[in-house]
Design an enzyme around this catalytic site. Structure first.
Site, PDB file in Angstrom:
ATOM      1  CB  THR A 131       2.450  21.733-102.338  1.00 41.35           C
ATOM      2  OG1 THR A 131       2.117  21.755-101.114  1.00 41.35           O
ATOM      3  CG2 THR A 131       4.136  21.779-102.538  1.00 41.35           C
ATOM      4  CG  ASP A 132      -1.411  20.038-106.050  1.00 40.87           C
ATOM      5  OD1 ASP A 132      -0.726  19.277-105.278  1.00 40.87           O
ATOM      6  OD2 ASP A 132      -1.188  19.763-107.424  1.00 40.87           O
ATOM      7  CE1 TYR A 133      -6.400  20.707 -99.572  1.00 43.62           C
ATOM      8  CE2 TYR A 133      -7.223  21.447-101.617  1.00 43.62           C
ATOM      9  CZ  TYR A 133      -7.047  21.757-100.216  1.00 43.62           C
ATOM     10  OH  TYR A 133      -7.794  22.790 -99.740  1.00 43.62           O
TER      11      TYR A 133
END
Length: 161
Positions: free
Chosen positions: A38-40
């Site tokens: 996942t991203d932030y």
């Protein structure tokens, strides 16, 4: 590959007539959106879906007796030559999902696969995709004229299951 190797590619021959095959059922591959996917913002990164689809296809092939390592040992590879994805909704960190795959068509050495990444309850479609593979002679780096017989037979069985 040299002449002392025990695994040889089958001889190339006249192009075969197209073999149409449709896999009526989906192969299901469960995944979990771990943090490293996942991203932030907690959304699964777009490339992770592609990796999941590759894993699902490899496991589907394994389920019909095609070990990818054995394909490589035969000197055959199945690289992706076309890839089309549609992102409908993001999978979020911590969510479980199902990657569904099925072979939709086999024409000569071109093999099309469809994919759907869905929620575990089947109510939400996250990603849909189509990927086209071709059989390549690993040593020569050229497209094969026909699939190795064992691969073709297994894929035909997959299309009949």
């Amino acid at each position: 590959m040299n002449s002392s190797d025990t695994h040889q590619l089958p001889p190339t021959g006249v192009l075969q007539s197209d073999l149409q095959a449709t896999t009526p059922t989906w192969f299901n591959y469960p995944v979990v959106a771990h943090p490293h996917y996942t991203d932030y913002g907690g959304n699964v990164w777009h490339g992770a879906y592609i990796a999941w689809m590759e894993e699902a296809r490899i496991e589907c092939l394994r389920s019909i007796g095609i070990e990818f390592a054995n394909l490589v040992a035969l000197g055959c590879d199945l690289p992706v030559v076309e890839l089309a994805l549609r992102y409908h909704q993001s999978v979020q960190m911590g969510m479980a999902a199902i990657v569904k795959t099925r072979m939709t068509e086999m024409s000569g050495v071109r093999i099309n696969w469809d994919y759907q990444v869905e929620s575990t309850d089947g109510q939400t479609l996250f990603v849909s995709a189509r990927i086209t593979l071709v059989a390549v002679d690993r040593e020569k780096g050229k497209i094969l004229r026909q699939l190795p017989p064992t691969v073709k037979e297994a894929l035909v069985k997959l299309s009949e299951s």
